[in-house]
Scaffold this motif. Structure first.
Motif, PDB file in Angstrom:
ATOM      1  N   CYS A 273      35.120  14.017 109.165  1.00 30.09           N
ATOM      2  CA  CYS A 273      35.519  12.644 109.521  1.00 30.09           C
ATOM      3  C   CYS A 273      35.839  12.500 111.004  1.00 30.09           C
ATOM      4  N   SER A 274      35.225  13.328 111.847  1.00 28.13           N
ATOM      5  CA  SER A 274      35.453  13.221 113.294  1.00 28.13           C
ATOM      6  C   SER A 274      34.432  12.316 113.967  1.00 28.13           C
ATOM      7  N   ASP A 290      35.129  11.261 118.153  1.00 24.57           N
ATOM      8  CA  ASP A 290      36.592  11.342 118.048  1.00 24.57           C
ATOM      9  C   ASP A 290      37.109  10.145 117.260  1.00 24.57           C
ATOM     10  N   LEU A 291      36.628  10.037 116.049  1.00 23.95           N
ATOM     11  CA  LEU A 291      36.834   8.845 115.235  1.00 23.95           C
ATOM     12  C   LEU A 291      38.303   8.653 114.859  1.00 23.95           C
ATOM     13  N   ASP A 292      38.751   7.419 115.017  1.00 22.03           N
ATOM     14  CA  ASP A 292      40.075   7.008 114.567  1.00 22.03           C
ATOM     15  C   ASP A 292      39.911   5.690 113.830  1.00 22.03           C
ATOM     16  N   LEU A 293      39.925   5.746 112.506  1.00 14.85           N
ATOM     17  CA  LEU A 293      39.666   4.560 111.700  1.00 14.85           C
ATOM     18  C   LEU A 293      40.839   3.590 111.681  1.00 14.85           C
ATOM     19  N   THR A 294      41.989   3.999 112.216  1.00 11.97           N
ATOM     20  CA  THR A 294      43.134   3.092 112.260  1.00 11.97           C
ATOM     21  C   THR A 294      43.053   2.121 113.429  1.00 11.97           C
ATOM     22  N   GLN A 295      42.101   2.345 114.346  1.00 18.86           N
ATOM     23  CA  GLN A 295      41.901   1.452 115.471  1.00 18.86           C
ATOM     24  C   GLN A 295      40.541   0.777 115.336  1.00 18.86           C
ATOM     25  N   SER A 296      40.400  -0.385 115.932  1.00 20.09           N
ATOM     26  CA  SER A 296      39.122  -1.091 115.940  1.00 20.09           C
ATOM     27  C   SER A 296      38.455  -0.920 117.296  1.00 20.09           C
ATOM     28  N   SER A 324      32.554  22.389 112.868  1.00 17.55           N
ATOM     29  CA  SER A 324      32.707  21.209 112.036  1.00 17.55           C
ATOM     30  C   SER A 324      33.767  20.271 112.593  1.00 17.55           C
ATOM     31  N   GLY A 325      34.484  20.696 113.616  1.00 17.82           N
ATOM     32  CA  GLY A 325      35.501  19.839 114.200  1.00 17.82           C
ATOM     33  C   GLY A 325      34.940  18.976 115.303  1.00 17.82           C
ATOM     34  N   SER A 326      35.830  18.286 116.045  1.00 19.38           N
ATOM     35  CA  SER A 326      35.374  17.443 117.140  1.00 19.38           C
ATOM     36  C   SER A 326      34.799  18.328 118.227  1.00 19.38           C
ATOM     37  N   ARG A 327      33.906  17.758 119.034  1.00 18.88           N
ATOM     38  CA  ARG A 327      33.107  18.600 119.912  1.00 18.88           C
ATOM     39  C   ARG A 327      33.878  19.065 121.132  1.00 18.88           C
ATOM     40  N   HIS A 328      34.437  18.127 121.884  1.00 21.14           N
ATOM     41  CA  HIS A 328      35.093  18.528 123.121  1.00 21.14           C
ATOM     42  C   HIS A 328      36.453  17.854 123.282  1.00 21.14           C
ATOM     43  N   GLU A 339      33.478   7.618 130.464  1.00 21.54           N
ATOM     44  CA  GLU A 339      34.385   7.298 131.550  1.00 21.54           C
ATOM     45  C   GLU A 339      34.809   5.843 131.475  1.00 21.54           C
ATOM     46  N   GLY A 340      36.108   5.609 131.620  1.00 18.14           N
ATOM     47  CA  GLY A 340      36.629   4.265 131.587  1.00 18.14           C
ATOM     48  C   GLY A 340      36.855   3.730 130.192  1.00 18.14           C
ATOM     49  N   LEU A 341      36.574   4.533 129.156  1.00 13.86           N
ATOM     50  CA  LEU A 341      36.745   4.079 127.786  1.00 13.86           C
ATOM     51  C   LEU A 341      37.918   4.790 127.133  1.00 13.86           C
ATOM     52  N   SER A 342      38.300   4.290 125.965  1.00 23.16           N
ATOM     53  CA  SER A 342      39.350   4.939 125.201  1.00 23.16           C
ATOM     54  C   SER A 342      38.896   6.333 124.789  1.00 23.16           C
ATOM     55  N   PRO A 343      39.792   7.329 124.778  1.00 27.17           N
ATOM     56  CA  PRO A 343      39.380   8.679 124.369  1.00 27.17           C
ATOM     57  C   PRO A 343      39.025   8.759 122.896  1.00 27.17           C
ATOM     58  N   ARG A 344      39.435   7.780 122.097  1.00 27.86           N
ATOM     59  CA  ARG A 344      39.082   7.753 120.689  1.00 27.86           C
ATOM     60  C   ARG A 344      38.023   6.672 120.451  1.00 27.86           C
ATOM     61  N   ASN A 345      37.209   6.884 119.422  1.00 25.73           N
ATOM     62  CA  ASN A 345      36.163   5.922 119.049  1.00 25.73           C
ATOM     63  C   ASN A 345      35.207   5.628 120.206  1.00 25.73           C
ATOM     64  N   SER A 346      34.829   6.666 120.944  1.00 29.50           N
ATOM     65  CA  SER A 346      33.879   6.497 122.048  1.00 29.50           C
ATOM     66  C   SER A 346      32.471   6.350 121.483  1.00 29.50           C
ATOM     67  N   LEU A 347      31.774   5.351 121.950  1.00 29.92           N
ATOM     68  CA  LEU A 347      30.482   4.980 121.375  1.00 29.92           C
ATOM     69  C   LEU A 347      29.322   5.539 122.175  1.00 29.92           C
ATOM     70  N   GLU A 348      28.342   6.089 121.462  1.00 28.23           N
ATOM     71  CA  GLU A 348      27.097   6.572 122.063  1.00 28.23           C
ATOM     72  C   GLU A 348      25.946   5.906 121.325  1.00 28.23           C
ATOM     73  N   VAL A 349      25.028   5.322 122.072  1.00 28.26           N
ATOM     74  CA  VAL A 349      23.889   4.615 121.485  1.00 28.26           C
ATOM     75  C   VAL A 349      22.616   5.370 121.855  1.00 28.26           C
TER      76      VAL A 349
END
Length: 511
Positions: A273-274, A290-296, A324-328, A339-349
């Motif tokens: 669930c990371s 670095d998924l955090d489902l408690t934040q949007s 199996s854990g978070s990468r870095h 860079e410039g984003l929240s450390p959690r829920n960082s989006l890659e497209v």
């Protein structure tokens, strides 16, 4: 002229048979001894005393040979061979060295069993023709129940061992049932084109535990975060919604919109669930790190990140360690696009590269994840819907980043195979085996078992330097219509598939 007595040069039949058995097992026995000796060398400091002690132990363990005391009698050879055979069996079951994987032999056995898969005779009774097409299959975590999501609003439950029908949830929903997900061995959730999600308890199937309302269109996918006990659903309205099952009542449970994107097809959580992966009909693959489902996730940042997407590369690159854990963690140097984003829920497209589709778009219809979180499995079709592929993308862990203007991608295409492209317009749901060594892929009117190499090895042991073809282990044709979904049992050597005409087939080893 031969006499009725054996000559002096011949050996007794019992000794010969035992000798053959000893030769059969000698190779395996020597492999284990080498592995154990190698571990001993690495785990203990090498000293003259320890080397002499090992030499004495090895010398004392050898049977007496002709050089030590003359030629042994046939009876002695028989006894020695028997002891060797029993010793081999004992080592196999009891005394394993640190380097001997206890599951190694199980993998070899399971590979042989899966290679001999055939339709079970009793599976002809698993007919759901009156309930419409089979869209999804799901086993309970203990493998005791097989649930079937049907086109005509119903859910069927079977005992997969005896092929016995247990229960039909009549009018489980008001429209097609699309997906089923077990939260534990008794509680499971279903979702439907009627825009709702329903919770059910195996101990009381006469009524729903509760119905969840929040989506504005067809609900297609259900996931479950075991850490926070949040149910996560996605639908064709483009929304990913989280539901707090810790506080559910008969009227539902608290929920909130977690993420939104257009053209959403499927959503999956990695086993730990990371990460969250989202596939789209426009060919994009979104990864939330670095998924955090408690934040949007802030939707406003999506436009910026989308402009910085980069296609996947099939060129050979050094692959780092897989975990199996978070990468870095929150290391921004390892993720320049964060860079410039929240450390959690960082989006890659990403735009996954598809074989033969370098100049044309594609649609990602099915999305699955490796049981150990090492890779993602995609079923893709061309935008003309005239070709279809199954592709495996490895998560690249620890690879050096590219320049910030062109961030490296987290995935690399390692294996692929072209599919039959039968039943256009329908989504075919594929799956991994519980150990992650085999892939079951709907293939026309049957299924194909695919492996990463000819030995059905672990993915981490056979990642090619360049993209390679998946190896076909076995093809099984047992349906009279297009197969739409497949699923491995988590506990038994069994496989299930469902087709467009509403039949479920069970497969088990046949000798």
């Amino acid at each position: 002229m031969s006499s009725g007595q054996p000559s002096d040069s011949s050996e007794p039949e019992e000794a010969r048979l035992t000798r053959d058995s000893d030769e059969l097992f000698r190779e395996d026995e020597s492999e284990e001894e080498e592995e154990e000796e190698e571990e001993d060398v690495r785990s203990r400091p090498s000293s003259p005393e320890s080397r002499r002690e090992n030499s004495r132990a090895k010398a004392s363990s050898r049977p007496e040979s002709a050089a030590d005391g003359g030629a042994p009698s046939p009876g002695f050879r028989t006894s020695s061979a028997r002891e060797s055979l029993f010793s081999w069996l004992r080592n196999r079951s009891v005394r394993r060295g640190p380097l001997v994987d206890p599951a190694r032999d199980n993998f070899r056995t399971m590979t042989r069993l899966y290679s001999s898969m055939s339709p079970a005779t009793d599976s002809v009774n698993l007919s759901t023709q009156t309930h419409g097409a089979v869209f999804n299959l799901e086993y309970s975590p203990d493998g005791s129940v097989l649930t079937v999501a049907c086109e005509q609003t119903e859910v069927l439950l079977f005992d997969p061992v005896s092929s016995r029908h247990i229960k039909t949830l009549v009018e489980a929903h008001e429209d097609c049932v699309n997906n089923i997900r077990f939260l534990d061995n008794r509680l499971f959730a279903t979702c439907s084109d009627d825009t709702t999600i329903a919770l059910w308890d195996l101990r009381k199937l006469n009524s729903k535990v509760c119905s969840l309302h929040g989506h504005a269109s067809w609900v297609k996918n259900i996931e479950y975060d075991t850490h926070t006990r949040l149910l996560v659903t996605s639908g064709f309205d483009g929304n990913v919604i989280t539901w707090d099952t810790n506080r559910f009542t008969e009227d539902g449970c608290p929920h909130k919109k977690f993420f939104h994107t257009r053209y959403l097809m499927r959503m999956r959580l990695t086993p730990d669930c990371s990460k969250m992966l989202i596939s789209t009909s426009s060919g994009y693959l979104l990864i939330l790190h670095d998924l955090d489902l408690t934040q949007s996730l802030e939707v406003g940042s999506y436009r910026i990140l989308r402009a910085r997407r980069a296609p996947l590369s099939t060129e050979g690159s050094s692959t780092g360690s897989r975990t199996s854990g978070s990468r870095h963690g929150n290391d921004s140097k390892a993720h320049p696009h964060r860079e410039g984003l929240s450390p959690r829920n960082s989006l890659e497209v990403l735009t996954p590269e598809i074989p033969g589709e370098r100049d044309r778009g594609n649609c990602i219809t099915s999305l699955q994840l490796h049981p150990k979180g090492w890779a993602t499995l995609l079923r893709c079709s061309s935008n003309m819907d005239d070709q279809e592929w199954t592709c495996v993308y490895e998560f690249q862990e620890g690879a050096p980043p590219r320049l910030p203007v062109s961030p490296r991608c987290s995935l690399r295409l390692t294996h692929y195979i072209e599919e039959a492209n039968v039943g256009r317009g329908y989504i075919k749901e594929l799956c991994f085996s519980p150990d992650g060594r085999l892939i079951c892929s709907p293939y026309g009117y049957g299924v194909r078992l695919l492996a990463f190499d000819e030995r059905c090895g672990e993915l981490e042991e056979c990642v090619p330097e360049r993209t390679a073809l998946l190896r076909e282990v076995r093809s099984i044709y047992s349906h009279s219509d297009v197969v739409l979904t497949s699923k491995f049992s988590p506990t038994h050597c069994q496989l299930a598939s469902g087709c467009l005409s509403g039949r479920v087939a069970l497969y088990q080893p046949h000798f």
